[in-house]
Design a protein around this motif. Structure first.
Motif, PDB file in Angstrom:
ATOM      1  N   LYS A 330      66.361  38.202  14.064  1.00 44.62           N
ATOM      2  CA  LYS A 330      66.643  39.587  13.666  1.00 44.62           C
ATOM      3  C   LYS A 330      65.413  40.225  13.021  1.00 44.62           C
ATOM      4  O   LYS A 330      65.091  41.397  13.273  1.00 44.62           O
ATOM      5  CB  LYS A 330      67.820  39.619  12.679  1.00 44.62           C
ATOM      6  CG  LYS A 330      69.179  39.290  13.280  1.00 44.62           C
ATOM      7  CD  LYS A 330      70.241  39.199  12.190  1.00 44.62           C
ATOM      8  CE  LYS A 330      71.627  38.926  12.758  1.00 44.62           C
ATOM      9  NZ  LYS A 330      72.212  40.123  13.397  1.00 44.62           N
ATOM     10  N   ALA A 331      64.731  39.480  12.158  1.00 48.36           N
ATOM     11  CA  ALA A 331      63.529  40.017  11.503  1.00 48.36           C
ATOM     12  C   ALA A 331      62.431  40.309  12.513  1.00 48.36           C
ATOM     13  O   ALA A 331      61.707  41.307  12.396  1.00 48.36           O
ATOM     14  CB  ALA A 331      63.045  39.030  10.444  1.00 48.36           C
ATOM     15  N   ALA A 332      62.298  39.440  13.513  1.00 47.71           N
ATOM     16  CA  ALA A 332      61.267  39.631  14.529  1.00 47.71           C
ATOM     17  C   ALA A 332      61.497  40.912  15.332  1.00 47.71           C
ATOM     18  O   ALA A 332      60.539  41.566  15.765  1.00 47.71           O
ATOM     19  CB  ALA A 332      61.220  38.429  15.464  1.00 47.71           C
ATOM     20  N   GLU A 333      62.752  41.267  15.509  1.00 49.05           N
ATOM     21  CA  GLU A 333      63.054  42.517  16.221  1.00 49.05           C
ATOM     22  C   GLU A 333      62.597  43.737  15.434  1.00 49.05           C
ATOM     23  O   GLU A 333      62.339  44.797  16.004  1.00 49.05           O
ATOM     24  CB  GLU A 333      64.558  42.599  16.483  1.00 49.05           C
ATOM     25  CG  GLU A 333      65.079  41.565  17.482  1.00 49.05           C
ATOM     26  CD  GLU A 333      66.595  41.607  17.607  1.00 49.05           C
ATOM     27  OE1 GLU A 333      67.228  42.412  16.873  1.00 49.05           O
ATOM     28  OE2 GLU A 333      67.141  40.841  18.417  1.00 49.05           O
ATOM     29  N   ILE A 334      62.479  43.604  14.131  1.00 47.71           N
ATOM     30  CA  ILE A 334      62.109  44.736  13.270  1.00 47.71           C
ATOM     31  C   ILE A 334      60.610  44.804  13.022  1.00 47.71           C
ATOM     32  O   ILE A 334      59.988  45.863  13.172  1.00 47.71           O
ATOM     33  CB  ILE A 334      62.869  44.640  11.926  1.00 47.71           C
ATOM     34  CG1 ILE A 334      64.384  44.707  12.165  1.00 47.71           C
ATOM     35  CG2 ILE A 334      62.426  45.749  10.969  1.00 47.71           C
ATOM     36  CD1 ILE A 334      65.226  44.405  10.940  1.00 47.71           C
ATOM     37  N   VAL A 335      59.995  43.676  12.650  1.00 51.87           N
ATOM     38  CA  VAL A 335      58.564  43.700  12.289  1.00 51.87           C
ATOM     39  C   VAL A 335      57.671  43.106  13.365  1.00 51.87           C
ATOM     40  O   VAL A 335      56.442  43.227  13.281  1.00 51.87           O
ATOM     41  CB  VAL A 335      58.318  42.974  10.952  1.00 51.87           C
ATOM     42  CG1 VAL A 335      59.052  43.675   9.821  1.00 51.87           C
ATOM     43  CG2 VAL A 335      58.715  41.506  11.044  1.00 51.87           C
ATOM     44  N   GLY A 336      58.266  42.431  14.347  1.00 52.97           N
ATOM     45  CA  GLY A 336      57.482  41.808  15.402  1.00 52.97           C
ATOM     46  C   GLY A 336      57.112  40.373  15.071  1.00 52.97           C
ATOM     47  O   GLY A 336      56.908  40.026  13.903  1.00 52.97           O
ATOM     48  N   VAL A 337      57.000  39.558  16.104  1.00 58.32           N
ATOM     49  CA  VAL A 337      56.672  38.144  15.909  1.00 58.32           C
ATOM     50  C   VAL A 337      55.295  37.945  15.279  1.00 58.32           C
ATOM     51  O   VAL A 337      55.148  37.139  14.358  1.00 58.32           O
ATOM     52  CB  VAL A 337      56.788  37.371  17.238  1.00 58.32           C
ATOM     53  CG1 VAL A 337      56.275  35.938  17.078  1.00 58.32           C
ATOM     54  CG2 VAL A 337      58.237  37.357  17.724  1.00 58.32           C
ATOM     55  N   PRO A 338      54.244  38.664  15.724  1.00 58.26           N
ATOM     56  CA  PRO A 338      52.918  38.437  15.116  1.00 58.26           C
ATOM     57  C   PRO A 338      52.898  38.679  13.607  1.00 58.26           C
ATOM     58  O   PRO A 338      52.314  37.892  12.852  1.00 58.26           O
ATOM     59  CB  PRO A 338      52.011  39.422  15.850  1.00 58.26           C
ATOM     60  CG  PRO A 338      52.672  39.624  17.178  1.00 58.26           C
ATOM     61  CD  PRO A 338      54.134  39.605  16.870  1.00 58.26           C
ATOM     62  N   ALA A 339      53.542  39.770  13.170  1.00 59.38           N
ATOM     63  CA  ALA A 339      53.563  40.055  11.730  1.00 59.38           C
ATOM     64  C   ALA A 339      54.338  38.980  10.977  1.00 59.38           C
ATOM     65  O   ALA A 339      53.925  38.532   9.899  1.00 59.38           O
ATOM     66  CB  ALA A 339      54.186  41.422  11.475  1.00 59.38           C
ATOM     67  N   LEU A 340      55.444  38.546  11.542  1.00 58.19           N
ATOM     68  CA  LEU A 340      56.262  37.528  10.907  1.00 58.19           C
ATOM     69  C   LEU A 340      55.489  36.211  10.810  1.00 58.19           C
ATOM     70  O   LEU A 340      55.435  35.571   9.751  1.00 58.19           O
ATOM     71  CB  LEU A 340      57.541  37.332  11.719  1.00 58.19           C
ATOM     72  CG  LEU A 340      58.768  36.739  11.030  1.00 58.19           C
ATOM     73  CD1 LEU A 340      59.230  37.611   9.878  1.00 58.19           C
ATOM     74  CD2 LEU A 340      59.894  36.562  12.051  1.00 58.19           C
ATOM     75  N   ALA A 341      54.854  35.822  11.915  1.00 57.27           N
ATOM     76  CA  ALA A 341      54.134  34.553  11.947  1.00 57.27           C
ATOM     77  C   ALA A 341      52.907  34.567  11.054  1.00 57.27           C
ATOM     78  O   ALA A 341      52.510  33.517  10.526  1.00 57.27           O
ATOM     79  CB  ALA A 341      53.738  34.224  13.383  1.00 57.27           C
ATOM     80  N   SER A 342      52.305  35.719  10.869  1.00 56.85           N
ATOM     81  CA  SER A 342      51.078  35.795  10.067  1.00 56.85           C
ATOM     82  C   SER A 342      51.317  35.450   8.606  1.00 56.85           C
ATOM     83  O   SER A 342      50.386  35.052   7.898  1.00 56.85           O
ATOM     84  CB  SER A 342      50.469  37.200  10.157  1.00 56.85           C
ATOM     85  OG  SER A 342      51.287  38.150   9.474  1.00 56.85           O
ATOM     86  N   MET A 343      52.556  35.586   8.141  1.00 56.64           N
ATOM     87  CA  MET A 343      52.864  35.326   6.732  1.00 56.64           C
ATOM     88  C   MET A 343      53.129  33.859   6.433  1.00 56.64           C
ATOM     89  O   MET A 343      53.167  33.456   5.291  1.00 56.64           O
ATOM     90  CB  MET A 343      54.073  36.157   6.295  1.00 56.64           C
ATOM     91  CG  MET A 343      53.830  37.667   6.310  1.00 56.64           C
ATOM     92  SD  MET A 343      52.356  38.119   5.381  1.00 56.64           S
ATOM     93  CE  MET A 343      52.729  37.455   3.783  1.00 56.64           C
ATOM     94  N   ARG A 344      53.332  33.062   7.477  1.00 58.21           N
ATOM     95  CA  ARG A 344      53.595  31.636   7.307  1.00 58.21           C
ATOM     96  C   ARG A 344      54.728  31.415   6.288  1.00 58.21           C
ATOM     97  O   ARG A 344      54.576  30.735   5.271  1.00 58.21           O
ATOM     98  CB  ARG A 344      52.317  30.910   6.899  1.00 58.21           C
ATOM     99  CG  ARG A 344      52.379  29.409   7.092  1.00 58.21           C
ATOM    100  CD  ARG A 344      50.995  28.781   6.961  1.00 58.21           C
ATOM    101  NE  ARG A 344      50.252  28.886   8.206  1.00 58.21           N
ATOM    102  CZ  ARG A 344      48.937  28.724   8.327  1.00 58.21           C
ATOM    103  NH1 ARG A 344      48.222  28.472   7.255  1.00 58.21           N
ATOM    104  NH2 ARG A 344      48.352  28.816   9.490  1.00 58.21           N
ATOM    105  N   HIS A 345      55.883  31.995   6.598  1.00 57.35           N
ATOM    106  CA  HIS A 345      57.048  31.841   5.730  1.00 57.35           C
ATOM    107  C   HIS A 345      57.501  30.380   5.686  1.00 57.35           C
ATOM    108  O   HIS A 345      57.290  29.623   6.637  1.00 57.35           O
ATOM    109  CB  HIS A 345      58.171  32.749   6.203  1.00 57.35           C
ATOM    110  CG  HIS A 345      57.829  34.209   6.171  1.00 57.35           C
ATOM    111  ND1 HIS A 345      57.389  34.842   5.028  1.00 57.35           N
ATOM    112  CD2 HIS A 345      57.849  35.168   7.159  1.00 57.35           C
ATOM    113  CE1 HIS A 345      57.151  36.130   5.300  1.00 57.35           C
ATOM    114  NE2 HIS A 345      57.424  36.346   6.572  1.00 57.35           N
TER     115      HIS A 345
END
Length: 539
Positions: A330-345
């Motif tokens: 769900k988060a990836a649909e909003i901010v995109g996979v690259p932005a999500l992955a860049s944070m290394r959650h």
């Protein structure tokens, strides 16, 4: 003039030179590695430390700790060795007699090992404690035994989810009584406990710990005090995490690295609070508890990603992992996979996960902060996981090899006080997993407990956590036996001492091997622990 220290006559674990016996450190940075003779010629004016054959390796990072709770265990009531209900009650009675009138803070009981197979009742706690306020957390810290005197300090617990008239408290009721017990501690007691913990970690070759704090764990004051203690120097570095939904400004004000750590999606298997798809085998009346759903997970990920903060969650059960995976989608649909992955959650524990979920989380750049000591203590076919979950489900937890194969960054830790800060034992447990095929190689396990911990905290400069020129001089010196490297035949697990491999050797990590003893721990060129030989004479 730059100050240089030259270490000679050792065995240096370095990818730059697997045969190095010497290392030079200049102003807190590794400036050179190689042979003794060359080192003496290049650094004739340096301060010399004779290693006398010791093993030098990157210092460890413990990627999940609770400093104050662990320090209180060092100073308080340690129940980890209790082998029966009777022994437990005797230990409580003796502690109260030694410290009359004081709050009893204890930890580590595990009724699954006891012949009685049950925890004490509240009446038994009251009798043994003589009416003192008592807080005794289970080994997994997701439930606690308490006295009525402590309940009186937390009256809201009686009407909260997880309340029991006689047995351990879980869920919200547990949070209430833990907070009351914590509030009864003074700042001086907390600082003493924190210092004791950090000193112990340094003595075990750990130069950095990740403190997983939060409103239901340790409190804001505790985290601020711990970070300030670390900044004074002379102890391991502390990377702080604060487990609270969406509290961006609060995290920044506290000096936290992110809104991660023990932000609970679910609980723990031992307390039957880990959220499961199917009920617990030994208690079909429950499938655990889910604190956060996919929507809450997604909202937190989006908030943190947009704020440039690392997010993270505590998740153990398979139903909890499913919610987390859905939340990432769900988060990836909003901010995109690259932005999500860049944070290394981060995901803490991540015990019940399948191949498809591992691949999905790997694509999102997730860090798995995992604890091999859990498998060593409760894994396999005959211990707590198997009793709680049945077989084969109970033998499928902590698949480290599966996570690593799918690109999930591993960072090893202890979750102290749940398991001890003992990094070589942790590496050993990751290699010798109790389920065939779930372990990882010695090299991968060691990397996950050194460089992996730094990367999990956002330090990804390519050198921190290794011993190469240009890297921070953060290392530990060990009294170790023969060093070995993994053989090249992947079909079997074997060991070799052949130096032609070019792979830096490690101590023997086979199940019966004796683990190295720490002689010195150094953080960016500053010694934070040095072994005193006189201590050996006292043993």
């Amino acid at each position: 003039m730059p100050e240089t220290t030259l270490l000679l006559g050792g065995r240096i674990h370095s990818p730059a030179d697997a045969a190095a016996t010497a290392m030079a450190v200049t102003d807190g940075v590794i400036s050179w590695l190689g042979a003794d003779e060359v080192g003496r010629a290049l650094h004739s004016d340096a301060e010399v430390i004779d290693l006398e054959g010791a093993f030098v390796a990157p210092a460890f990072v413990d990627a999940h700790v609770h400093a104050t709770s662990t320090g209180l265990l060092l100073r308080g009531l340690d129940l980890t060795g209790c082998a029966s209900l009777t022994e437990f009650l005797h230990a409580l009675r003796d502690h109260v007699a030694e410290y009359p009138g004081a709050l009893v803070w204890g930890h580590g009981w595990d009724e699954t090992w006891w012949p009685e197979r049950r925890p004490p009742t509240r009446e038994e706690i009251d009798t043994a404690s003589g009416g003192a306020p008592v807080y005794l957390s289970r080994i997994d810290v997701h439930s606690a035994l308490v006295s009525n005197a402590l309940v009186n300090l937390a009256p809201l617990a009686r009407s909260a989810e997880g309340w029991s008239d006689e047995g351990p408290l879980t869920r919200v009721a547990h949070h209430h009584v833990r907070r009351a017990a914590r509030d009864a501690l003074g700042s001086g007691q907390r600082k003493e406990a924190q210092l004791a913990f950090l000193q112990q970690a340094a003595a075990r070759g750990v130069a950095c710990v990740h403190e997983c704090a939060g409103p239901d764990i340790s409190g804001a004051d505790d985290l601020v005090e711990l970070l300030a203690l670390s900044e004074q120097g002379g102890v391991p570095e502390v990377v702080g995490y604060w487990g609270e939904l969406g509290a961006v400004e609060r995290a920044r004000g506290l000096g936290a690295r992110g809104l991660a750590g023990d932000l609970f999606v679910d609980g723990a298997v031992g307390s039957r609070t880990a959220a499961l798809r199917e009920a617990y085998t030994d208690d079909p009346s429950t499938a655990g508890v889910l604190y956060l759903d996919a929507d809450a997970v997604a909202e937190h990920l989006v908030t943190c990603t947009r704020a440039g903060l690392q997010a993270g969650f505590h998740v153990i059960g398979d139903a909890g992992v499913a919610e987390v995976c859905a939340g990432f989608r769900k988060a990836a649909e909003i901010v995109g996979v690259p932005a999500l992955a860049s944070m290394r959650h981060r995901l803490e524990h991540l015990e019940m996960i399948d191949e498809g979920q591992a691949a999905e989380l790997g694509s999102f750049g997730v860090v798995a902060s995992v604890q091999p000591g859990f498998d060593a203590s409760w894994g396999g076919t005959g211990d707590m996981y198997a009793r709680r979950l049945g077989l084969p489900r109970g033998a499928q937890l902590n698949p480290f090899s599966q996570l690593a194969a799918n690109g999930v960054l591993l960072a090893l830790g202890s979750d102290a006080p749940v398991t001890p800060v003992d990094p070589w034992r942790s590496v050993q447990a990751a290699v010798n997993h109790r389920t065939d095929g779930f372990g990882i190689s010695p090299r991968a396990a060691f990397t996950a407990h050194t460089r992996g911990g730094w990367r999990a905290a956002g330090v990804d400069d390519g050198v921190t956590g290794t011993l190469v020129p240009g890297a921070p001089a953060t290392y530990a010196v060990w009294d170790a036996g023969e060093l070995v490297v993994a053989g090249t035949d992947s079909r079997v697990q074997r060991w070799s001492t052949d130096p032609r491999s070019g792979v830096p050797p490690l101590p023997d990590l086979s199940p019966q091997a004796t683990m190295p003893r720490c002689l010195r721990t150094v953080l960016r060129g500053k010694t934070i622990f040095k072994h005193n030989p006189e201590d050996d004479e006292l043993v």
